[in-house]
Design an enzyme around this catalytic site. Structure first.
Site, PDB file in Angstrom:
ATOM      1  N   GLY B 168     -10.002  -3.462 -10.778  1.00 23.14           N
ATOM      2  CA  GLY B 168     -11.443  -3.268 -10.732  1.00 23.14           C
ATOM      3  C   GLY B 168     -11.925  -2.012 -11.414  1.00 23.14           C
ATOM      4  CG  HIS B 211      -9.582 -14.222  -7.119  1.00 18.79           C
ATOM      5  ND1 HIS B 211      -9.526 -13.243  -8.087  1.00 18.79           N
ATOM      6  CD2 HIS B 211      -8.302 -14.529  -6.820  1.00 18.79           C
ATOM      7  CE1 HIS B 211      -8.256 -12.974  -8.343  1.00 18.79           C
ATOM      8  NE2 HIS B 211      -7.494 -13.745  -7.585  1.00 18.79           N
ATOM      9  NE  ARG B 295       1.185  -7.016  -9.345  1.00 16.03           N
ATOM     10  CZ  ARG B 295       0.231  -7.415  -8.524  1.00 16.03           C
ATOM     11  NH1 ARG B 295       0.541  -7.949  -7.363  1.00 16.03           N
ATOM     12  NH2 ARG B 295      -1.035  -7.303  -8.852  1.00 16.03           N
TER      13      ARG B 295
END
Lengths: 535, 494, 162
Positions: B168, B211, B295
């Site tokens: 962000g 999202h 990851r």
């Protein structure tokens, strides 16, 4: 322990009459206390506000642990002296809890002639310190006094039980390990300077607190030196240069907070382990005392009704109930503390005197504190009783009472006349505390008897001289004598002269005794000096 | 596997994720080694690990970012592999390469894949090339004039991001053409400051988007599976605070489409190990590739709870050479899971990080709960690290049950000594819009007023005051140290 | 003395109305019957069991009750018990010496522990700190000046309105 059965009728005419009478007396007591506590000339209150000082009683309230009791002593001291210009004898004395520790608080009242000490102030302070010594009670002095009231110096300086006695007591208290803390809010001048000087701990407020032997005017007069109050005895000087005081405080609130912290450091000496059980309120309503105490001192009443409204659960284990019945004796608990109670139910005869002496010895051997509830016109007089040895039997009671080593407490419930006062632990007998109800009277004899006795003597005298008795002259003598006695016999006169530790609303007796007994247990109870004689 | 994949693994991380990895290592019979900055010598992950090596740096964070020290620590302890966790060095291609070069195994993708996906532009180009939808955009540049000219043509609203950014930082939403110039200038300078790379790019901004991300696993040999999607729409300061799986009320066809797109990317990249493909989903059903995280994600437990798969174990097994069948179907979903991130922050002050000390920690336990943390009582909470303290994960047969269990668990969770968002999370979960699954990334600000701390009832406040008073030594002494008969007598004046 | 707490930033005055046979407390004048030892992490208030968790960090208490966290601090009386309030007004020389540096001028506000003057004495330099919060009322030292033991080098006054 059996509960006392009450036989009174709350709806009876007599009960209601007594109730109205005694409530009137208590209202008067409250009004006089209120005036003594708070009624001050406007200029004194204004000066206090200008100096950003709290009234003395507010200081005490802030010092005490919240939600705890405070037993004020001798609120009406000096109420009939000095034209009434020294309410509470310009000094407040009482017992309360600070930082969880029971303490004696003694505060000067700066709104009474700048906190000046009158002769009765000295007597009150000496008495407070006597209480502290007898009961090993730590003392907190809230100092703010201009010093001795100079116009009456002869009455407050040279004698044994006045000014110097305060400092003698302070010194002895310290030697005994009984702590003293002085919070210096205002001036401590001359002798007053020794209050913080002889206290183990002291706090002084910046700006308003000062301690010196002689104030600036006296210094100027004595040596010509010009010096300010601050330089001479202010907080800064005494806490950083002379070491006379220990902590400076920014303001009164701070001084009180510091004082509480100091007390919180004190050890809690182990008290005498008296017999104690969880307290229980009286079964019978204490406010019924107002209807029980008669409106005429000549009217007799059963002291068991009074006991039932003072002791835990109204439970009373009466001793020798069928013998010497004019003296009620027995065991009870007050606020959990085991006590032995002696209460008058009439004149003391030979048997009641002997019973009293015997019961005192029992309590002494049992380490049980004694509570005397006085309503006594004296030991019985007359040929028959003298022949039976009333003096000798009365002497036994006085001897047993005087020589007992348990704490003693006395309440003047109605009348205290003649030698009965002695046997029932009057002021002279070093009871730990003595309280008086507002209806009560005290004197060597009643006003009526005194007037008649004096009239009898006068008539005999006139007749011996061969004169004529003028009935009007005799009548005038009787009414004069009665009036003079009336004033001096009154509870207000008694408390004004500090013949007691304060007047009590009868309903407050239980709490006052509870605190008094608790306090007394700080001092060890010694070994009895003799066995129990069955006379 | 009968023999452990590795004899020892070093975790190049701290906090809850280090503890999480150690737990799986323990279960697999693999020894663990931790690293720690000296300031964290007493941390939970240090105590849980078989051994621990102190690493140094100008700041604690710098120590955990020092790859050379960490590799040296792995060598020194005899570890055969390094698990990077998330954050720190987890997406650092150089580090991944250095680990391999040191003769150790990096539990994660190839460094080339990390590099490919680590650059947003190359990742987007890669995705677009295989037909995965990508939002219209302007490629990164340092030429601001050129940038604004081209960005203006995409249309508004527009989102400007740092090319090298993440988390962000350096993101600006531009709603009107006249704001563009200033926004671009600011974004470029922030990008330079935060990432030492002033390049910025712009893309279509989807208003009120969801999202959605897809968990994938690949074996690097073409074997790839997806473990369904996660919904991570509830965010503050562009960071997730509540995640769940599966995404609520996603039409089955759309779900399939999104998962298929993710799988396509993983396959094309011959992806190895665990990864996450992130998308934004507009209200109109259009979705765009956002980025791929190479990851383990913070929110991986929600996937584990609905699939029953231990993702850390899968990571280790893949790193040790295990293969996945090429056409393995996605595992079955069981129920619904929600994760809440417990952060040291003040929701009443724009979620600014708070510091303090863990004075008391107590958390509920139940078969349907997981509390992931690296905390110890007495531990100082400072600005040295990310404000996320712990994660609470709940599972239930359906979403409503999972929500209710989470609310109950949050109420029981006691983490005192620093201001946290625990009470705030309860309010979010209990909000009707959340319960209805009406989620989008602007949820927190859209419902700001409703989510603000409601005034406590007078009685509740008074109860708190009483407890606080009794907790003060001064007050307790006043109450309990009063001797008899004074205590029984109470206030009384004669 | 009233007992005042700041609960979530707002003052709460708590009074002890009775200790026995039941603890009776008043919060801002509202009365509650409290059984403080209802169990571990529990009290009973007006017959209702209130479970709580407490942590004390420095001067601050954190309380979690019914899924809500509260922060409480003891409100100190002005000047009383003082972190910055008590002590003395004067900055005094502990030994004879020279003034090396004057850090604060008259009229400047200082907090307790802040250096006011640095002195040198017996080859030892030391900072003389403000003994309490306040304002420098009088500065009696000048750089290079000498002084005797116990000399007052600066005097503080309280900040008004404290």
């Amino acid at each position: 322990m059996d509960r006392l059965q009450s036989t009174i009728s709350v709806s009876s005419e007599a009960f209601r009459r007594h109730d109205a009478h005694n409530r009137r007396l208590v209202a008067e007591l409250r009004a006089r206390q209120e005036a003594a506590r708070h009624q001050r000339p406007a200029r004194d209150l204004e000066r206090l506000a200008r100096q950003k000082k709290m009234p003395a009683r507010q200081r005490i309230e802030k010092l005490l642990d919240p939600g705890t009791p405070f037993l004020e002593l001798s609120t009406l001291a000096a109420n009939m002296a000095y034209g009434g210009e020294a309410p509470s004898a310009s000094s407040i004395v009482g017992i309360g809890v600070v930082a969880g520790r029971e303490v004696m608080i003694r505060a000067d009242d700066p709104t009474v002639k700048g906190g000046a000490w009158y002769p009765l102030t000295m007597k009150k302070i000496v008495r407070a310190l006597d209480i502290a010594m007898e009961n090993r009670l730590p003392v907190i002095h809230l100092c703010d006094s201009a010093g001795g009231f100079l116009p009456l110096q002869s009455e407050l300086f040279p004698d044994k039980y006045v000014g110097g006695r305060i400092f003698r007591n302070q010194s002895l208290l310290s030697k005994m390990g009984v702590k003293q803390l002085a919070l210096v809010f205002g001036h401590c001048t001359a002798g007053g300077a020794y209050i913080p000087g002889l206290s183990d701990y002291s706090v002084i407020v910046r700006g308003s607190g000062a301690v010196f032997l002689g104030g600036p005017p006296l210094v100027k007069a004595a040596t010509g030196e010009e010096v300010t109050v601050e330089e001479l005895g202010g907080a800064e000087m005494h806490t950083s240069v002379s070491g006379t005081c220990d902590w400076p405080a920014d303001n009164e609130e701070h001084a009180i907070a510091l004082g509480r912290e100091i007390v919180a450091q004190w050890d809690r000496p182990k008290k005498w382990e008296a017999q104690w059980q969880a307290p229980e309120p009286p079964l019978h309503d204490p406010t019924e005392l107002y209807g029980i105490i008669p409106d005429d001192i000549k009217t007799s009443f059963d002291m068991r009704e009074v006991i039932a409204r003072i002791v835990d659960g109204s439970r009373f284990h009466e001793y020798k109930p069928n013998y010497g019945t004019t003296l009620v004796c027995g065991f009870a608990h007050i606020w959990g503390f085991k006590v032995g109670i002696l209460a008058n139910n009439g004149v003391l005869f030979n048997d009641s005197s002997i019973k009293g002496a015997h019961f005192i010895e029992l309590c002494d051997q049992n380490n049980t504190p004694l509570v005397f509830l006085q309503n006594i016109t004296g030991y019985m007089v007359g040929r028959e009783y003298e022949r039976r040895g009333i003096t000798k039997d009365g002497a036994k009671m006085i001897m047993a009472q005087t020589c007992s080593k348990v704490p003693k407490f006395t309440v003047m419930c109605n009348g205290s006349f003649g030698a009965g006062n002695y046997g029932m632990c009057g002021r002279a007998f070093d009871g730990r505390f003595l309280f008086t109800w507002p209806n009560s009277q005290i004197g060597v004899m009643g006003g009526e008897q005194a007037a008649k006795t004096l009239a009898e003597v006068k008539i005999n005298q006139i007749r011996r001289n061969g004169g004529d008795v003028d009935p009007q002259e005799i009548e005038a003598l009787i009414s004069q004598t009665r009036a003079a006695y009336q004033q001096q016999l009154s509870a207000y006169y008694s408390t004004s002269e500090l013949w007691d530790d304060g007047l009590l609303d009868p309903v407050d007796t239980r709490n006052a005794l509870g605190i008094a007994i608790s306090v007394s247990l700080n001092a060890p109870i010694g070994e009895p000096g003799y066995g129990v004689f069955r006379f | 596997m009968n023999n452990p994949a590795f004899s020892k693994v070093l975790i190049a991380n701290r906090g809850e994720i280090a503890c999480r990895v150690i737990r799986t290592l323990d279960a697999m019979g693999i020894a663990s080694a931790a690293v720690h900055h000296p300031a964290e010598a007493a941390a939970r992950h240090v105590r849980m690990a078989g051994e621990a090596v102190a690493i140094h740096g100008d700041t604690p964070v710098a120590a955990y970012l020092d790859g050379a020290q960490i590799i040296a620590a792995a060598k020194a302890t005899g570890a055969e592999a390094i698990h990077p966790g998330y954050g720190f060095l987890s997406e650092n291609a150089g580090f991944a390469q250095a680990v391999i070069e040191a003769g150790l195994t990096f539990i994660g993708p190839d460094h080339a894949t990390i590099a490919l996906m680590g650059d947003k532009i190359s990742a987007r180009t890669f995705a677009a090339a295989i037909g995965v939808p990508v939002a219209p955009s302007v490629l990164p540049t340092e030429d601001l004039a050129d940038f604004t000219a081209r960005a203006g043509k995409i249309g508004f609203p527009l989102l400007i991001k740092a090319a090298a950014g993440g988390g962000g930082k350096g993101m600006i939403i531009v709603r009107h053409a006249d704001e563009l110039q200033a926004a671009a200038t600011r974004a470029a300078s922030e990008a330079l400051r935060y990432f030492r790379d002033g390049r910025i790019y712009a893309e279509t901004y989807v208003d009120a988007p969801r999202h959605i991300e897809v968990q994938v696993l690949g074996d690097g040999e073409g074997g790839v599976i997806h473990l369904h999607e996660r919904e991570c729409s509830v965010q503050r300061r562009f960071q997730k605070i509540i995640e769940e799986a599966p995404a609520p009320d996603l039409p089955p066809s759309l779900r399939e489409e999104i998962c298929a797109a993710a799988l396509r990317i993983a396959m094309a990249a011959r992806y190895r190990n665990a990864g996450t493909v992130e998308f934004i989903l507009g209200a109109d059903g259009r979705f765009f590739f956002l980025e791929m995280n190479t990851r383990l994600q913070v929110e991986h437990p929600v996937t584990e709870m609905i699939t029953g798969i231990d993702l850390v174990r899968a990571q280790i097994e893949i790193a040790a050479g295990a293969a996945l069948p090429a056409a393995l179907p996605a595992p079955r979903i069981s129920g619904h899971a929600i994760e809440c991130r417990i952060c040291a922050e003040d929701p009443a002050r724009d979620f600014l990080p708070e510091s303090g000390r863990i004075g008391r920690l107590a958390f509920p336990t139940a078969p349907w709960l997981r509390f992931e943390h690296g905390l110890t009582e007495g531990q100082a909470i400072t600005a040295d690290f990310d404000p996320m303290l712990a994660k609470l994960v709940s599972h239930g047969p359906d979403r409503e049950t999972a929500i209710n269990r989470m609310i109950e668990a949050l109420k029981q969770l006691t983490l005192l000594g620093v201001t946290t968002n625990i009470d705030y999370l309860i309010r979010v979960l209990d909000h009707p819009a959340f319960r209805a699954g009406d989620l989008h990334t602007g949820f927190v600000s859209a419902h700001g007023a409703a989510l603000a701390l409601p005034p406590t009832g007078r009685q509740a406040r008074d109860h708190a005051a009483i407890l606080a008073a009794l907790g003060c030594r001064e007050f307790a002494e006043l109450v309990f140290a009063t001797p008899e008969p004074y205590a029984s007598m109470g206030f009384w004046r004669n | 003395m009233p007992f005042t707490l700041l609960l979530d930033g707002e003052p709460c005055e708590i009074e002890i109305l009775a200790r026995q046979p039941r603890l009776l407390l008043a919060v801002n004048g509202r009365t509650y019957l409290v059984e403080p030892k209802a169990g571990d992490g529990m009290v009973r208030i007006d017959g209702e069991t209130v479970a709580f968790a407490r942590a004390e960090i420095g001067e601050t208490q954190f309380l979690r009750i019914a899924g809500r966290t509260h922060v409480a601090q003891l409100a100190r009386q002005g000047g009383a018990g003082g972190g910055g309030g008590s002590g003395v007004n004067a900055v005094k020389a502990p030994m004879p010496g020279l003034v090396i540096r004057v850090h604060k001028q008259a009229g400047e506000a200082v907090v307790r522990g802040e250096a006011v003057i640095t002195i040198e004495s017996m080859k030892l330099q030391m900072a003389l700190n403000a003994p309490r919060d306040g304002v420098i009322a009088t500065l009696l030292a000048e750089e290079g000046g000498s002084f005797d033991k116990d000399a007052v080098l600066a005097l503080l006054v309280s900040l008004e309105g404290e």
